[in-house]
Design an enzyme around this catalytic site. Structure first.
Site, PDB file in Angstrom:
ATOM      1  N   LYS A 257      14.098 -26.074   6.280  1.00 54.51           N
ATOM      2  CA  LYS A 257      15.367 -26.129   7.023  1.00 54.51           C
ATOM      3  C   LYS A 257      16.177 -27.331   6.556  1.00 54.51           C
ATOM      4  O   LYS A 257      15.641 -28.437   6.438  1.00 54.51           O
ATOM      5  CB  LYS A 257      15.101 -26.235   8.529  1.00 54.51           C
TER       6      LYS A 257
ATOM      7  N   ARG B 185       0.824  -1.226   0.000  1.00 52.38           N
ATOM      8  CA  ARG B 185       0.000   0.000   0.000  1.00 52.38           C
ATOM      9  C   ARG B 185       0.849   1.263   0.000  1.00 52.38           C
ATOM     10  O   ARG B 185       0.403   2.315  -0.457  1.00 52.38           O
ATOM     11  CB  ARG B 185      -0.894  -0.023   1.239  1.00 52.38           C
TER      12      ARG B 185
ATOM     13  N   HIS C 106       7.925 -22.952   7.168  1.00 47.71           N
ATOM     14  CA  HIS C 106       9.357 -22.758   6.918  1.00 47.71           C
ATOM     15  C   HIS C 106      10.219 -23.853   7.550  1.00 47.71           C
ATOM     16  O   HIS C 106      11.364 -24.038   7.167  1.00 47.71           O
ATOM     17  CB  HIS C 106       9.811 -21.342   7.306  1.00 47.71           C
TER      18      HIS C 106
ATOM     19  N   HIS D 173       4.619 -26.537  12.705  1.00 49.66           N
ATOM     20  CA  HIS D 173       6.017 -26.966  12.715  1.00 49.66           C
ATOM     21  C   HIS D 173       6.226 -28.327  13.406  1.00 49.66           C
ATOM     22  O   HIS D 173       6.858 -29.225  12.868  1.00 49.66           O
ATOM     23  CB  HIS D 173       6.907 -25.927  13.397  1.00 49.66           C
TER      24      HIS D 173
ATOM     25  N   LYS E  28       1.788 -19.071   6.782  1.00 47.07           N
ATOM     26  CA  LYS E  28       0.979 -19.368   7.944  1.00 47.07           C
ATOM     27  C   LYS E  28       0.663 -18.061   8.674  1.00 47.07           C
ATOM     28  O   LYS E  28       1.419 -17.108   8.477  1.00 47.07           O
ATOM     29  CB  LYS E  28       1.677 -20.371   8.847  1.00 47.07           C
TER      30      LYS E  28
HETATM   31  C1  BG6 Z   1       7.244 -19.052  13.530  1.00 47.66           C
HETATM   32  C2  BG6 Z   1       6.436 -18.729  14.755  1.00 47.66           C
HETATM   33  O1  BG6 Z   1       6.445 -19.759  12.604  1.00 47.66           O
HETATM   34  O2  BG6 Z   1       8.366 -19.856  13.894  1.00 47.66           O
HETATM   35  C3  BG6 Z   1       7.307 -18.010  15.754  1.00 47.66           C
HETATM   36  O3  BG6 Z   1       5.331 -17.917  14.388  1.00 47.66           O
HETATM   37  C4  BG6 Z   1       8.548 -18.798  16.065  1.00 47.66           C
HETATM   38  O4  BG6 Z   1       6.579 -17.740  16.956  1.00 47.66           O
HETATM   39  C5  BG6 Z   1       9.261 -19.212  14.784  1.00 47.66           C
HETATM   40  O5  BG6 Z   1       9.407 -17.990  16.853  1.00 47.66           O
HETATM   41  C6  BG6 Z   1      10.406 -20.162  15.064  1.00 47.66           C
HETATM   42  O6  BG6 Z   1      11.155 -20.350  13.897  1.00 47.66           O
HETATM   43  P1  BG6 Z   1      12.710 -20.682  13.947  1.00 47.66           P
HETATM   44  O7  BG6 Z   1      13.080 -20.864  12.514  1.00 47.66           O
HETATM   45  O8  BG6 Z   1      13.382 -19.520  14.594  1.00 47.66           O
HETATM   46  O9  BG6 Z   1      12.845 -21.931  14.751  1.00 47.66           O
END
Ligand code: BG6
Length: 489
Positions: free
Chosen positions: A183, A51, A179, A241, A149
């Protein structure tokens, strides 16, 4: 070890929410690293759409600042940065209205290349964006969308979201990001399981006593209090996750490493999960760090609600009701402001059935621990003879392999999850993305747990910042005569 970089085909990536936090922190710095690695073809373009009333130069400045701030430890030449910034364009756009869409259409017109649209915006805008892309003729068979997400906040909202996106895009065009799947070490889970003969024959309830999955963080909710307080650890971490880690560790070997073969197997695991009993869950909320309350306030202060009942920690026990795992409990645990940042999966094997050594009364068990972050690596606890005289007394020692030591610094160099996943979007590879039915199945398992808390007005137990969580979590294990691995970096 020489890393092999295979350039992807020319593409245009439009980032809706291109000035936002995720874009500045992860997406754009990640793309820059892929550009420097030679994976992003010189003709590729990245188009920020948001925006803010910026022009392309203003956007390039903003991205240069983001790279300086979030990629500060990444060595690069000034002309590499310039080369990347030259690939950037910007369009001021209104997701809900018509403003800016003609400009975007014009930018993309006449190019015969892959078009990817990254929805780095609130999920409430996903439907609007998909509809506009369709209306303006940008949703063709060659295009794909990437969604972040949270994908819904329960089964109902996830279904609605899936149905909305399905009006405009086929499932094969929808890339739902988790994500954790990007990894390096999470993919290593599959390599360890399916690249070695050693583990698979033992990978079942006959030999495995239990499995623990811990994702511990030292950070608190930080500036994300408003979002987090409506989610909690269950929605923020477990539904996605930890669930993905559980799937990868427990699934049957897929026939091939391809998107549907892998995702079919993951889905079977989620569908075979038993409902979690209320007394098999511990919830917690972190307290302020003593003497450092100003910097590390307690959860309720951080989210600005002195009566908040949202959990920043959850530990639970579940079972997978299938032939492979019946009888083997899975313990999942995640929390913020814990003793260390540490993600680890631990497979605890059963005790040896009988000891042949008179001097050694104990029974021994092997423990395989897969460290996802930090210090990625694998440790296998094995039993050997205690050195020296005194007979056959046994001792447990770790066979330790830290990937950085085994592969050398270059081989162990980590590609950030976002970099890998964005390149997979361009390559059209959905293996590391969640399918719609997987997300729905995960919510179907999570929903009753959350609904149970709401119905009982459950209040999470306080735990000290810098600890391993509330005492209830330890009690959960103690009742089963087991114990959590210590959370350590
Ligand atoms: C995110 C969550 O998806 O993953 C966060 O919303 C969390 O709350 C994060 O801190 C952790 O990711 P990573 O890669 O730092 O383990």
């Amino acid at each position: 070890m020489v890393s092999r970089v295979i350039p992807v085909d020319p593409f245009d990536l439009v980032i809706f929410g291109g000035t936002g936090d995720l874009a500045r922190r992860k997406i754009l710095p990640g793309l820059f690293r892929r550009f420097c690695a030679g994976q992003m073809p010189p003709s590729a373009r990245v188009i920020g759409a948001a925006r803010s009333d910026l022009d392309t130069q203003g956007y390039r400045d903003l991205v240069a600042d983001a790279i300086a701030e979030f990629n500060s430890d990444f060595d690069h030449e000034a002309d590499q940065l310039k080369g990347f910034l030259d690939r950037l364009e910007y369009v001021a756009i209104d997701a809900k209205g018509q403003e800016g869409w003609a400009d975007l259409q014009k930018l993309l017109q006449g190019t015969d290349r892959i078009e990817a649209y990254y929805f780095s915006v609130s999920p409430s805008l996903f439907g609007d964006l998909a509809e506009r892309l369709q209306q303006w003729g940008m949703a063709d068979a060659n295009s794909r969308i990437v969604v972040e997400k949270p994908f819904g906040r329960d089964l109902q909202t996830a279904r609605t979201l899936n149905a909305t996106l399905a009006k405009y895009f086929d499932e094969r065009q929808i890339y739902r990001i988790d994500h954790y799947l990007g990894k390096e070490t999470v993919q290593n889970l599959m390599a360890v399981r399916f690249g070695n003969m050693l583990f698979e024959p033992l990978w079942n309830s006959q030999y495995v006593d239990h499995i623990q999955i811990t994702v511990a963080e030292t950070v608190g909710v930080g500036g994300r209090g408003e979002y987090y307080d409506k989610s909690g650890a269950m929605r923020d971490m477990v539904q996605n996750h930890l669930m993905q880690l559980l799937c990868l560790i427990a699934m049957e070997p897929p026939a091939r490493f391809d998107p549907d073969a892998v995702r079919d197997e993951k889905l079977k695991v989620i569908r075979a999960l038993d409902p979690v009993k209320p007394h098999h869950i511990a919830r917690g909320q972190y307290q302020a760090e003593p003497c450092n309350e100003a910097h590390h306030p307690g959860y309720r202060t951080a989210v600005g609600d002195p009566r908040s009942r949202t959990e920043s920690f959850v530990a639970l026990k579940t079972h997978i009701s299938n032939w492979r795992w019946a009888g083997t409990p899975f313990y999942l645990r995640t929390g913020k402001r814990m003793a260390a940042r540490s993600s680890e999966i631990t497979v605890v094997f059963k005790e040896t059935p009988h000891s042949i050594f008179a001097e050694d009364a104990g029974r021994h068990r092997n423990v395989l621990s897969i460290r996802l972050q930090p210090n990625e690596g694998i440790t296998l606890g094995v039993t050997i003879k205690e050195p020296g005289p005194g007979g056959m007394r046994l001792v447990d020692v770790p066979l330790d392999m830290t990937f950085a030591d085994a592969l050398g610094p270059e081989g162990a160099e980590q590609v950030d999850a976002y970099e890998r996943l964005i390149m997979d979007v361009i390559r059209g590879n959905q293996t590391l993305f969640m399918r719609g039915d997987e997300v729905e199945a995960a919510w179907a398992w999570t929903d009753p747990i959350i609904q149970g808390w709401e119905a009982r007005n459950d209040v999470p137990k306080p735990y000290d910042s810098g600890s391993d969580g509330p005492t209830d979590a330890f009690e959960l294990m103690r009742r089963d005569q087991r114990q959590w691995r210590e959370v350590s970096a």
